[in-house]
Enzyme design. Structure first.
Site, PDB file in Angstrom:
ATOM      1  N   LYS A 158       0.828  -1.188   0.000  1.00  0.00           N
ATOM      2  CA  LYS A 158       0.000   0.000   0.000  1.00  0.00           C
ATOM      3  C   LYS A 158       0.874   1.254   0.000  1.00  0.00           C
ATOM      4  O   LYS A 158       2.031   1.140   0.402  1.00  0.00           O
ATOM      5  CB  LYS A 158      -0.935   0.000   1.218  1.00  0.00           C
ATOM      6  CG  LYS A 158      -0.157  -0.047   2.567  1.00  0.00           C
ATOM      7  CD  LYS A 158      -0.715   0.817   3.625  1.00  0.00           C
ATOM      8  CE  LYS A 158      -0.240   2.231   3.559  1.00  0.00           C
ATOM      9  NZ  LYS A 158       1.063   2.523   4.177  1.00  0.00           N
ATOM     10  N   HIS A 188      -1.125  -4.511   5.686  1.00  0.00           N
ATOM     11  CA  HIS A 188      -0.640  -5.442   6.711  1.00  0.00           C
ATOM     12  C   HIS A 188      -1.496  -5.409   7.976  1.00  0.00           C
ATOM     13  O   HIS A 188      -1.440  -6.336   8.779  1.00  0.00           O
ATOM     14  CB  HIS A 188       0.846  -5.218   7.010  1.00  0.00           C
ATOM     15  CG  HIS A 188       1.152  -4.036   7.863  1.00  0.00           C
ATOM     16  ND1 HIS A 188       1.136  -2.748   7.389  1.00  0.00           N
ATOM     17  CD2 HIS A 188       1.481  -3.933   9.180  1.00  0.00           C
ATOM     18  CE1 HIS A 188       1.444  -1.912   8.368  1.00  0.00           C
ATOM     19  NE2 HIS A 188       1.653  -2.603   9.479  1.00  0.00           N
ATOM     20  N   LYS A 192      -2.733  -8.430  11.253  1.00  0.00           N
ATOM     21  CA  LYS A 192      -2.346  -8.344  12.670  1.00  0.00           C
ATOM     22  C   LYS A 192      -3.250  -9.264  13.482  1.00  0.00           C
ATOM     23  O   LYS A 192      -4.450  -9.334  13.219  1.00  0.00           O
ATOM     24  CB  LYS A 192      -2.508  -6.905  13.174  1.00  0.00           C
ATOM     25  CG  LYS A 192      -1.397  -5.970  12.734  1.00  0.00           C
ATOM     26  CD  LYS A 192      -1.599  -4.595  13.343  1.00  0.00           C
ATOM     27  CE  LYS A 192      -0.593  -3.601  12.814  1.00  0.00           C
ATOM     28  NZ  LYS A 192       0.726  -3.673  13.441  1.00  0.00           N
ATOM     29  N   GLU A 226       0.616   7.619  16.524  1.00  0.00           N
ATOM     30  CA  GLU A 226       1.973   7.081  16.631  1.00  0.00           C
ATOM     31  C   GLU A 226       2.922   8.154  17.158  1.00  0.00           C
ATOM     32  O   GLU A 226       2.868   9.291  16.704  1.00  0.00           O
ATOM     33  CB  GLU A 226       2.478   6.641  15.255  1.00  0.00           C
ATOM     34  CG  GLU A 226       1.666   5.531  14.630  1.00  0.00           C
ATOM     35  CD  GLU A 226       2.159   5.225  13.225  1.00  0.00           C
ATOM     36  OE1 GLU A 226       2.779   4.172  13.047  1.00  0.00           O
ATOM     37  OE2 GLU A 226       1.931   6.043  12.326  1.00  0.00           O
ATOM     38  N   ASP A 245      -1.747   7.521   3.855  1.00  0.00           N
ATOM     39  CA  ASP A 245      -0.789   6.557   4.409  1.00  0.00           C
ATOM     40  C   ASP A 245      -1.466   5.545   5.336  1.00  0.00           C
ATOM     41  O   ASP A 245      -1.194   4.348   5.273  1.00  0.00           O
ATOM     42  CB  ASP A 245       0.315   7.311   5.175  1.00  0.00           C
ATOM     43  CG  ASP A 245       1.373   6.378   5.737  1.00  0.00           C
ATOM     44  OD1 ASP A 245       1.716   5.406   5.047  1.00  0.00           O
ATOM     45  OD2 ASP A 245       1.856   6.613   6.863  1.00  0.00           O
ATOM     46  N   HIS A 250      -5.442   1.204   6.473  1.00  0.00           N
ATOM     47  CA  HIS A 250      -5.533   0.573   7.802  1.00  0.00           C
ATOM     48  C   HIS A 250      -6.818   0.964   8.540  1.00  0.00           C
ATOM     49  O   HIS A 250      -7.505   0.114   9.118  1.00  0.00           O
ATOM     50  CB  HIS A 250      -4.345   0.974   8.678  1.00  0.00           C
ATOM     51  CG  HIS A 250      -3.006   0.719   8.037  1.00  0.00           C
ATOM     52  ND1 HIS A 250      -2.802  -0.231   7.071  1.00  0.00           N
ATOM     53  CD2 HIS A 250      -1.783   1.290   8.248  1.00  0.00           C
ATOM     54  CE1 HIS A 250      -1.524  -0.224   6.712  1.00  0.00           C
ATOM     55  NE2 HIS A 250      -0.897   0.689   7.403  1.00  0.00           N
ATOM     56  N   LYS A 340       1.173  11.307  13.262  1.00  0.00           N
ATOM     57  CA  LYS A 340       2.546  11.007  13.701  1.00  0.00           C
ATOM     58  C   LYS A 340       3.026  12.102  14.644  1.00  0.00           C
ATOM     59  O   LYS A 340       2.487  13.217  14.645  1.00  0.00           O
ATOM     60  CB  LYS A 340       3.466  10.953  12.487  1.00  0.00           C
ATOM     61  CG  LYS A 340       3.110   9.845  11.523  1.00  0.00           C
ATOM     62  CD  LYS A 340       4.337   9.214  10.939  1.00  0.00           C
ATOM     63  CE  LYS A 340       3.996   8.131   9.955  1.00  0.00           C
ATOM     64  NZ  LYS A 340       3.806   6.816  10.591  1.00  0.00           N
TER      65      LYS A 340
HETATM   66  C1  BG6 Z   1       2.460   1.742   7.462  1.00  0.00           C
HETATM   67  C2  BG6 Z   1       2.563   3.240   7.313  1.00  0.00           C
HETATM   68  O1  BG6 Z   1       1.606   1.204   6.495  1.00  0.00           O
HETATM   69  O2  BG6 Z   1       1.947   1.444   8.748  1.00  0.00           O
HETATM   70  C3  BG6 Z   1       3.416   3.839   8.416  1.00  0.00           C
HETATM   71  O3  BG6 Z   1       3.133   3.535   6.043  1.00  0.00           O
HETATM   72  C4  BG6 Z   1       2.892   3.413   9.768  1.00  0.00           C
HETATM   73  O4  BG6 Z   1       3.456   5.248   8.318  1.00  0.00           O
HETATM   74  C5  BG6 Z   1       2.765   1.910   9.799  1.00  0.00           C
HETATM   75  O5  BG6 Z   1       3.808   3.858  10.741  1.00  0.00           O
HETATM   76  C6  BG6 Z   1       2.149   1.432  11.084  1.00  0.00           C
HETATM   77  O6  BG6 Z   1       2.254   0.046  11.105  1.00  0.00           O
HETATM   78  P1  BG6 Z   1       2.462  -0.736  12.458  1.00  0.00           P
HETATM   79  O7  BG6 Z   1       2.424  -2.169  12.070  1.00  0.00           O
HETATM   80  O8  BG6 Z   1       3.773  -0.296  13.002  1.00  0.00           O
HETATM   81  O9  BG6 Z   1       1.325  -0.329  13.328  1.00  0.00           O
END
Ligand code: BG6
Length: 478
Positions: A158, A188, A192, A226, A245, A250, A340
């Protein structure tokens, strides 16, 4: 006599990782492949080929992977033996030609064709070029023997496109090379453990099914907060921003799993179609509604990050209020908030349940359910109890299920391990369908187009000190 390879368990598999020296490959893909190798979950006859522009020999690349994985166990050496390197530029046919010649040579020597995973772990601006070169080089049909029928699958990270139009273009390009069953679009988050548990939580506990409706749910809040800033990812991030992003993918996938109806089976198409129904039901706001129900932020110092434009108006934080126009949660307000440089790491879904009027407890507050995805994975449900003592006084208490507690000896499967296992097994459930991509961009594009024309809602905030800022942002949209 030639061996038949029809994609069975012991058939050889080759994984080509484009962008093999990049951030994602180092942090996620190679460690995931190694862990699966250690656990003996990968096909016996597996070869991994890193494709990148650095001038590595096979051995130099192995050292690079070794340094990335940082594991001292004996198995790292045997793992590294299945790793190779192909030098190549994404926009130059030479590397692709050498790659396919190498694959063909291996096939001829072993008299068996290999199943192939082409993993695009590069920044999204290279996808189209790589696909064009895959096409010209014949990499999508590399088998040298007519009577063998190995599979070829393409895995794409993605964001898939940067809006509905570019996603459609990418899909059109992919369709000239692959069938939909061969295309694995990665999000992804779907892999999870805690996110996969959402279906179990909702549908294996029928207790919740009556309450899971607009009549009972007052609001839903989905947060991906985050602490980390963009670090060295400026080249990728500045053209993307927080909404594209983490929002388009997500966060909308979390919403889909929270709001979708129960599928009739575990059939991947059925599950993906149910998720898609939610995307299609998300309200399509007018520019006026967007202005009133969304806000963005950019952390101070963002414009000085590596590869970020000094005049960048890219958001590193957003909040928006939306709703579904159909289904069980029709008209329930949904708040999506992500950013972020936040004060804390907090990825969760919070559901506020209504409190219908009660004769005995007229002032009762709402019950909340917090589904924490990470860190400290848990599910917390508020309950009101009688405070011990003479009078009837209600007290809010929490029933908390700490997800890791009962499974301390069990391993939480890393998302990328699950994705690789499923891609090898040919299961697309946790990958995003073209319909889902299309529907999610249709909604997101309305926001990003509007934001592009109106920068007035881009507010500055200080990394790590976001409590007040978030409060004011929430007040603006709620
Ligand atoms: C990614 C984003 O897809 O997911 C990142 O590009 C983000 O910016 C990340 O930090 C978060 O993934 P995870 O698995 O660390 O929660």
């Amino acid at each position: 006599m030639l061996q038949q390879n029809t994609g069975g368990k012991n058939s050889p598999v080759t994984v080509v990782v484009f962008g093999a020296t990049g951030d994602l490959a180092q942090k996620k893909i190679f460690p995931a492949l190694f862990h699966l190798y250690q656990k003996k979950q990968l096909p016996k006859n597996l070869t991994i080929i890193g494709f990148g522009r650095r001038d590595f020999t096979d051995d130099a690349f192995r050292q690079f992977v070794d340094a990335t994985i940082k594991n001292n166990s004996g198995s790292i050496n045997s793992f590294l033996k299945i790793v190779r390197y192909q030098k190549g530029l994404f926009d130059d046919q030479t590397g692709y030609r050498e790659l396919i010649n190498n694959i063909k040579q291996i096939q001829r020597a072993s008299a068996v064709c290999t199943n192939l995973i082409l993993y695009l772990a590069t920044p999204p601006q290279f996808y189209k070029t790589i696909c064009e070169h895959i096409k010209i080089s014949g990499l999508s049909v590399p088998c040298v023997f007519n009577n063998q029928n190995p599979w070829v699958r393409i895995l794409i990270e993605k964001p898939f496109g940067r809006d509905a139009e570019t996603a459609r273009e990418l899909d059109a390009m992919l369709a000239t090379l692959f069938q939909e069953e061969q295309i694995y679009r990665i999000d992804h988050y779907l892999a999870k453990e805690t996110i996969r548990n959402l279906l179990a939580f909702r549908f294996a506990n029928p207790l919740f099914s009556t309450a899971w409706s607009a009549g009972w749910i007052q609001s839903i809040r989905i947060s991906v907060l985050e602490r980390q800033t963009i670090g060295s990812r400026g080249l990728f991030y500045d053209g993307v921003g927080a909404l594209r992003d983490i929002g388009q993918n997500h966060m909308l996938q979390m919403l889909a799993l929270i709001a979708m109806d129960q599928p009739g089976s575990w059939n991947p198409d059925e599950i993906r179609a149910k998720r898609c129904e939610v995307f299609e039901a998300i309200e399509k706001p007018t520019p006026k509604t967007i202005a009133a129900t969304s806000a963005r932020g950019q952390y101070r110092g963002y414009r000085n990050e590596l590869y970020v434009s000094a005049k960048s108006t890219t958001e590193t934080y957003f909040i928006l209020k939306t709703k579904l126009t159909a289904g069980r949660l029709k008209n329930v307000p949904v708040i999506l908030e992500g950013g972020k440089g936040m004060e804390e790491d907090c990825i969760e879904i919070a559901i506020d349940f209504k409190s219908p009027p009660s004769e005995l407890f007229p002032d009762q507050e709402n019950v909340k359910l917090v589904y924490r995805v990470q860190p400290n994975e848990h599910i917390a449900l508020d309950m009101f109890v009688k405070k011990p003592g003479d009078t009837m006084i209600l007290d809010r208490q929490q029933f908390v299920f700490d997800y890791k507690m009962p499974y301390q000896s069990a391993e939480f499967l890393a998302a990328y391990e699950k994705l690789l296992l499923d891609a090898i097994a040919g299961n697309q459930t946790l990958f995003v369908s073209t319909q889902e991509i299309n529907a999610s961009w249709n909604m997101i594009d309305l926001y990003s187009t509007r934001w592009q024309h109106d920068q007035s809602n881009l507010m500055p905030y200080t990394v790590g000190k976001t409590a007040k800022f978030r409060k004011s942002m929430r007040a603006m949209v709620e």
